[in-house]
Design a protein around this motif. Sequence first.
Motif, mmCIF file in Angstrom:
data_model
loop_
_atom_site.group_PDB
_atom_site.id
_atom_site.type_symbol
_atom_site.label_atom_id
_atom_site.label_comp_id
_atom_site.label_asym_id
_atom_site.label_seq_id
_atom_site.Cartn_x
_atom_site.Cartn_y
_atom_site.Cartn_z
ATOM 1 N N ILE A 1 1.267 36.756 -71.769
ATOM 2 C CA ILE A 1 1.905 36.789 -70.448
ATOM 3 C C ILE A 1 2.430 38.186 -70.123
ATOM 4 O O ILE A 1 2.224 38.703 -69.031
ATOM 5 C CB ILE A 1 3.028 35.740 -70.352
ATOM 6 C CG1 ILE A 1 2.413 34.325 -70.322
ATOM 7 C CG2 ILE A 1 3.907 35.965 -69.123
ATOM 8 C CD1 ILE A 1 3.412 33.206 -70.537
ATOM 9 N N ASP A 2 3.118 38.810 -71.093
ATOM 10 C CA ASP A 2 3.687 40.134 -70.808
ATOM 11 C C ASP A 2 2.691 41.271 -71.082
ATOM 12 O O ASP A 2 3.037 42.442 -71.032
ATOM 13 C CB ASP A 2 5.007 40.348 -71.555
ATOM 14 C CG ASP A 2 4.856 40.536 -73.052
ATOM 15 O OD1 ASP A 2 3.729 40.724 -73.550
ATOM 16 O OD2 ASP A 2 5.888 40.491 -73.749
ATOM 17 N N GLU A 3 1.448 40.897 -71.372
ATOM 18 C CA GLU A 3 0.346 41.829 -71.594
ATOM 19 C C GLU A 3 0.560 42.769 -72.782
ATOM 20 O O GLU A 3 0.052 43.884 -72.802
ATOM 21 C CB GLU A 3 -0.003 42.586 -70.318
ATOM 22 C CG GLU A 3 -0.511 41.660 -69.230
ATOM 23 C CD GLU A 3 -0.982 42.364 -67.981
ATOM 24 O OE1 GLU A 3 -0.694 43.570 -67.814
ATOM 25 O OE2 GLU A 3 -1.650 41.705 -67.163
ATOM 26 N N THR A 4 1.304 42.290 -73.794
ATOM 27 C CA THR A 4 1.320 42.990 -75.077
ATOM 28 C C THR A 4 -0.066 42.863 -75.692
ATOM 29 O O THR A 4 -0.545 43.745 -76.384
ATOM 30 C CB THR A 4 2.390 42.391 -76.011
ATOM 31 O OG1 THR A 4 3.677 42.574 -75.421
ATOM 32 C CG2 THR A 4 2.373 43.031 -77.380
ATOM 33 N N LYS B 1 -0.619 46.120 -77.825
ATOM 34 C CA LYS B 1 0.340 47.219 -77.726
ATOM 35 C C LYS B 1 1.290 47.108 -78.915
ATOM 36 O O LYS B 1 2.002 46.124 -79.068
ATOM 37 C CB LYS B 1 1.122 47.127 -76.421
ATOM 38 C CG LYS B 1 0.264 47.295 -75.186
ATOM 39 C CD LYS B 1 1.085 47.093 -73.915
ATOM 40 C CE LYS B 1 0.209 47.102 -72.690
ATOM 41 N NZ LYS B 1 0.956 46.753 -71.466
ATOM 42 N N ARG C 1 1.646 33.208 -76.740
ATOM 43 C CA ARG C 1 1.645 32.977 -75.287
ATOM 44 C C ARG C 1 2.464 34.044 -74.586
ATOM 45 O O ARG C 1 2.036 34.616 -73.580
ATOM 46 C CB ARG C 1 2.199 31.577 -74.967
ATOM 47 C CG ARG C 1 1.256 30.448 -75.311
ATOM 48 C CD ARG C 1 1.700 29.111 -74.735
ATOM 49 N NE ARG C 1 3.118 28.826 -74.775
ATOM 50 C CZ ARG C 1 3.750 28.207 -75.767
ATOM 51 N NH1 ARG C 1 3.090 27.811 -76.827
ATOM 52 N NH2 ARG C 1 5.045 27.981 -75.709
ATOM 53 N N ASP C 2 3.652 34.344 -75.127
ATOM 54 C CA ASP C 2 4.516 35.374 -74.530
ATOM 55 C C ASP C 2 3.824 36.736 -74.525
ATOM 56 O O ASP C 2 3.906 37.482 -73.550
ATOM 57 C CB ASP C 2 5.843 35.467 -75.277
ATOM 58 C CG ASP C 2 6.742 34.255 -75.067
ATOM 59 O OD1 ASP C 2 6.465 33.441 -74.150
ATOM 60 O OD2 ASP C 2 7.713 34.102 -75.832
ATOM 61 N N ALA C 3 3.122 37.069 -75.627
ATOM 62 C CA ALA C 3 2.428 38.363 -75.717
ATOM 63 C C ALA C 3 1.289 38.457 -74.708
ATOM 64 O O ALA C 3 1.010 39.532 -74.176
ATOM 65 C CB ALA C 3 1.917 38.586 -77.135
ATOM 66 N N LYS D 1 4.265 30.090 -79.344
ATOM 67 C CA LYS D 1 5.038 30.695 -78.251
ATOM 68 C C LYS D 1 4.944 32.219 -78.285
ATOM 69 O O LYS D 1 4.785 32.853 -77.251
ATOM 70 C CB LYS D 1 6.491 30.235 -78.297
ATOM 71 C CG LYS D 1 7.311 30.789 -77.136
ATOM 72 C CD LYS D 1 8.745 30.318 -77.191
ATOM 73 C CE LYS D 1 9.605 30.781 -76.049
ATOM 74 N NZ LYS D 1 9.324 32.044 -75.423
ATOM 75 N N TRP D 2 5.045 32.829 -79.436
ATOM 76 C CA TRP D 2 5.012 34.289 -79.531
ATOM 77 C C TRP D 2 3.684 34.840 -79.000
ATOM 78 O O TRP D 2 3.667 35.889 -78.374
ATOM 79 C CB TRP D 2 5.264 34.776 -80.962
ATOM 80 C CG TRP D 2 4.241 34.341 -81.976
ATOM 81 C CD1 TRP D 2 4.294 33.226 -82.770
ATOM 82 C CD2 TRP D 2 3.012 35.011 -82.310
ATOM 83 N NE1 TRP D 2 3.173 33.160 -83.572
ATOM 84 C CE2 TRP D 2 2.383 34.242 -83.319
ATOM 85 C CE3 TRP D 2 2.394 36.176 -81.871
ATOM 86 C CZ2 TRP D 2 1.162 34.598 -83.891
ATOM 87 C CZ3 TRP D 2 1.186 36.535 -82.431
ATOM 88 C CH2 TRP D 2 0.584 35.758 -83.430
#
Length: 113
Positions: A46-49, A64, A42-44, A39-40
Amino acid sequence: MPLFRKKPVMIEAVQFFGLDVAESGRYNIHFDTKEELPKWLRDALIDETIFAALTDNIEFVYVKTEEGLMEAAEGDWIIRGVKGEIYPCKPDIFAMTYEPVDEQDVEVTGAAI
């Protein structure tokens, strides 16, 4: 001179295995996991980290971080640290710093990653 040893900590990490360009023109980023991405991660994405770029035919993902923008080349590890921070790590440094954790050890100690 005083000596110090790094405290044992558990981290989550996946290895970056390269990019390819989809017909849509977007990048497909490949990691070493055979299972669903954590999940971490996928979230990174999605939020373009974490995001992809292809420069002079060299494949990178950019991460980032609190220290600024860092690049990860194919073979580098993407780590989620103890505070949830995400950063890349070169394979040789990763091998000197980390070793696999047996999932049974995690369950026995009750440690959470």
